[in-house]
Design a protein around this motif. Structure first.
Motif, PDB file in Angstrom:
ATOM      1  N   ASN A 191      40.545  30.698  24.224  1.00 51.92           N
ATOM      2  CA  ASN A 191      40.350  31.390  25.504  1.00 51.92           C
ATOM      3  C   ASN A 191      41.488  32.358  25.807  1.00 51.92           C
ATOM      4  OD1 ASN A 191      37.909  29.828  26.666  1.00 51.92           O
ATOM      5  ND2 ASN A 191      39.321  28.190  26.081  1.00 51.92           N
ATOM      6  N   ASP A 236      34.295  34.772  35.593  1.00 56.91           N
ATOM      7  CA  ASP A 236      34.407  36.234  35.691  1.00 56.91           C
ATOM      8  C   ASP A 236      33.111  36.859  36.185  1.00 56.91           C
ATOM      9  OD1 ASP A 236      37.030  36.307  34.954  1.00 56.91           O
ATOM     10  OD2 ASP A 236      36.678  36.902  32.876  1.00 56.91           O
ATOM     11  N   PHE A 264      34.792  29.808  31.672  1.00 56.87           N
ATOM     12  CA  PHE A 264      35.648  30.942  32.017  1.00 56.87           C
ATOM     13  C   PHE A 264      34.855  32.248  32.078  1.00 56.87           C
ATOM     14  CE2 PHE A 264      39.560  28.636  30.093  1.00 56.87           C
ATOM     15  CZ  PHE A 264      39.542  27.759  31.161  1.00 56.87           C
ATOM     16  N   LYS A 265      33.872  32.375  31.220  1.00 61.17           N
ATOM     17  CA  LYS A 265      33.018  33.569  31.261  1.00 61.17           C
ATOM     18  C   LYS A 265      32.219  33.609  32.557  1.00 61.17           C
ATOM     19  CE  LYS A 265      29.276  35.908  28.788  1.00 61.17           C
ATOM     20  NZ  LYS A 265      28.335  35.834  27.638  1.00 61.17           N
ATOM     21  N   ARG A 316      41.923  29.092  37.510  1.00 56.08           N
ATOM     22  CA  ARG A 316      41.902  29.224  36.046  1.00 56.08           C
ATOM     23  C   ARG A 316      43.245  29.731  35.536  1.00 56.08           C
ATOM     24  NH1 ARG A 316      38.029  33.713  33.650  1.00 56.08           N
ATOM     25  NH2 ARG A 316      39.768  34.994  34.393  1.00 56.08           N
ATOM     26  N   ARG A 317      43.839  30.690  36.238  1.00 57.43           N
ATOM     27  CA  ARG A 317      45.127  31.231  35.815  1.00 57.43           C
ATOM     28  C   ARG A 317      46.208  30.151  35.841  1.00 57.43           C
ATOM     29  NH1 ARG A 317      49.815  33.207  37.731  1.00 57.43           N
ATOM     30  NH2 ARG A 317      49.276  32.652  39.873  1.00 57.43           N
ATOM     31  N   ARG A 376      39.250  32.133  40.075  1.00 52.17           N
ATOM     32  CA  ARG A 376      39.988  32.733  38.963  1.00 52.17           C
ATOM     33  C   ARG A 376      41.478  32.399  39.043  1.00 52.17           C
ATOM     34  NH1 ARG A 376      38.722  38.901  37.682  1.00 52.17           N
ATOM     35  NH2 ARG A 376      39.997  39.267  39.544  1.00 52.17           N
ATOM     36  N   TYR A 399      41.429  35.299  28.323  1.00 50.26           N
ATOM     37  CA  TYR A 399      41.485  35.087  29.772  1.00 50.26           C
ATOM     38  C   TYR A 399      42.907  34.884  30.276  1.00 50.26           C
ATOM     39  CZ  TYR A 399      36.507  34.299  29.062  1.00 50.26           C
ATOM     40  OH  TYR A 399      35.183  34.446  28.709  1.00 50.26           O
ATOM     41  N   SER A 400      43.884  34.921  29.390  1.00 51.10           N
ATOM     42  CA  SER A 400      45.272  34.731  29.807  1.00 51.10           C
ATOM     43  C   SER A 400      45.769  35.969  30.546  1.00 51.10           C
ATOM     44  CB  SER A 400      46.157  34.464  28.588  1.00 51.10           C
ATOM     45  OG  SER A 400      47.518  34.445  28.950  1.00 51.10           O
ATOM     46  N   GLU A 401      46.392  35.746  31.696  1.00 49.43           N
ATOM     47  CA  GLU A 401      46.918  36.855  32.496  1.00 49.43           C
ATOM     48  C   GLU A 401      48.437  36.940  32.422  1.00 49.43           C
ATOM     49  OE1 GLU A 401      45.322  36.927  36.476  1.00 49.43           O
ATOM     50  OE2 GLU A 401      43.487  35.910  35.839  1.00 49.43           O
TER      51      GLU A 401
END
Length: 423
Positions: free
Chosen positions: A348, A416, A412-413, A304-305, A301, A351-353
């Protein structure tokens, strides 16, 4: 026999002279008339040839940036099925000759020649990954009817593609690290430590995810590139070498991180399918394996970030570079990248943090506004692309129309889901 200088021409001589002059005159005027017809024929064909090539060139430019360009330009319906077109070309009757248009005010001579005379016909056949486009013109020629045609292939691949990456570790490499890491037995055989084949396979897939992610994040090369990009952000001159290098570093990192995440996606599914073998591991190896699953998911993750953050930075930087790009080729390159990047971010955004989904959506809408306003007269193909994008957003059909969005959405799913695999 000599003529007396004071004696005139006889009637016979005058008649003969008249017919000679008349004959030469007839031959001259016939030749000039034939030359005029040939000149008219050549000019008409040259004009039609130039017009038909302009049509094909515009089809190519439309699809160069936009895989749905044939839809945007009106040669295919929403499902990609081609239309047949027959239309005049003056007074903005067709998009191919609307910017600038051929009007009586702007180009009176050309308008007079083409109006109600030249007819554009386009026949298109959809193939696997491209369209066969045949464009032709018909007109009322000086002698009969004129016609000219030309054809070309226009790429338009919107299907799914095979994803190839070079990040894959071998199973043997993973097994060697598993026995040393989980069972503290360097050089041992994994089968000697775990008798269950199902448990062995589970550990291999878990190991792929954990070791690939941690190796990437701890890689000196990755750390050096990330630090270099952050240092170069101090340069704000968009036309400087430092600014371009910084953008390229973020682009390369985003590409490499996406390849890494994609290479690990098959292991997510296999790990999920075989997680029920985890209780068969003996202690304390099972506790270590559980920690590798948890940490591997968090590292995944984290990658991904970083990937999404790279895209956010690229979006901002490319927009600034676009404002100062003078050459059309450079503008189209940046616009193409901006559309691809912003699509991924928008699709997406959940999913942005770092930035809220609302802000990402607002930024994309603003980008489309600016793009349409700026390129409305400069490059109609980009203007139509932005308008088409709005339609996809309004219909919530972006993932349906772009394979990479379906790909990243599933990926991305699943990331998680892997993070919570032990819950």
């Amino acid at each position: 026999m000599t003529r007396n200088p004071r004696q005139g021409f006889t009637l016979l001589e005058l008649v003969i002279g008249f017919f000679l002059v008349a004959g030469v005159s007839v031959m001259f005027f016939q030749a000039m008339n034939r030359f005029r017809k040939e000149s008219t024929f050549n000019s008409e064909n040259y004009l039609a040839s130039s017009l038909v090539e302009k049509v094909l060139e515009q089809c190519y430019q439309e699809s160069q940036l936009n895989p749905h360009g044939m839809k945007a330009i009106g040669l295919a319906d929403a499902d990609g099925a081609p239309y047949e077109v027959s239309t005049g070309i003056t007074d903005k009757e067709t998009v191919f000759f609307s910017n600038p248009g051929i009007t009586e005010t702007r180009t009176p001579d050309l308008h007079h020649v083409l109006k109600d005379n030249y007819v554009l016909n386009i026949e298109t056949e959809k193939k696997d990954g491209f369209y066969e486009v045949e464009a032709s013109f018909k007109w009322k020629a000086e002698s009969g009817r004129g016609e000219i045609l030309s054809s070309s292939r226009v790429l338009s691949f919107t299907g799914e593609k095979e994803v190839l990456t070079t990040w894959e570790m071998t199973d043997d490499q993973v097994k060697d690290r598993l026995v040393a890491d989980i069972f503290n037995a360097p050089g041992a055989n994994l089968g000697a430590k775990v008798s269950s084949i199902g448990a062995q396979n589970m550990l291999v897939h878990i190991g792929h995810i954990f070791y690939s992610c941690i190796d990437c994040l701890r890689s000196p090369d990755f750390k050096q590139r990330l630090q270099q990009a952050e240092n170069l952000e101090a340069s704000t001159q968009t036309d400087s070498d430092e600014y371009s290098l910084c953008s390229q570093l973020y682009f390369d990192m985003a590409r490499d991180l996406l390849h890494l995440m994609m290479s690990l996606q098959p292991h997510i599914k296999e790990a999920n399918d075989s997680i029920n073998f985890l209780p068969s591991l003996s202690l304390p190896g099972r506790f270590v394996a559980e920690s590798r699953i948890t940490r591997g998911g968090l590292y995944y993750r984290q990658i991904r970030r970083i990937f999404l953050n790279c895209l956010l930075k690229l979006s901002e930087r490319y927009e600034k570079q676009l404002r100062h790009a003078d050459l059309q080729k450079r503008q189209r390159l940046l616009v193409g990248r901006l559309f691809n990047i912003n699509r991924i971010l928008y699709a997406n955004r959940a999913y942005s943090e770092e930035i809220s989904p609302t802000v990402i959506a607002e930024r994309y809408q603003k980008f489309l506004d600016v793009t349409q306003n700026f390129f409305k007269d400069k490059d109609p193909s980009i203007f139509r692309m932005a308008a088409q994008e709005r339609g996809f957003i309004a219909n919530d059909s972006l993932p349906d129309n772009f394979f990479v969005l379906r790909l990243t959405g599933r990926l991305f799913k699943e990331i998680d889901e892997y993070v919570t695999i032990l819950d």
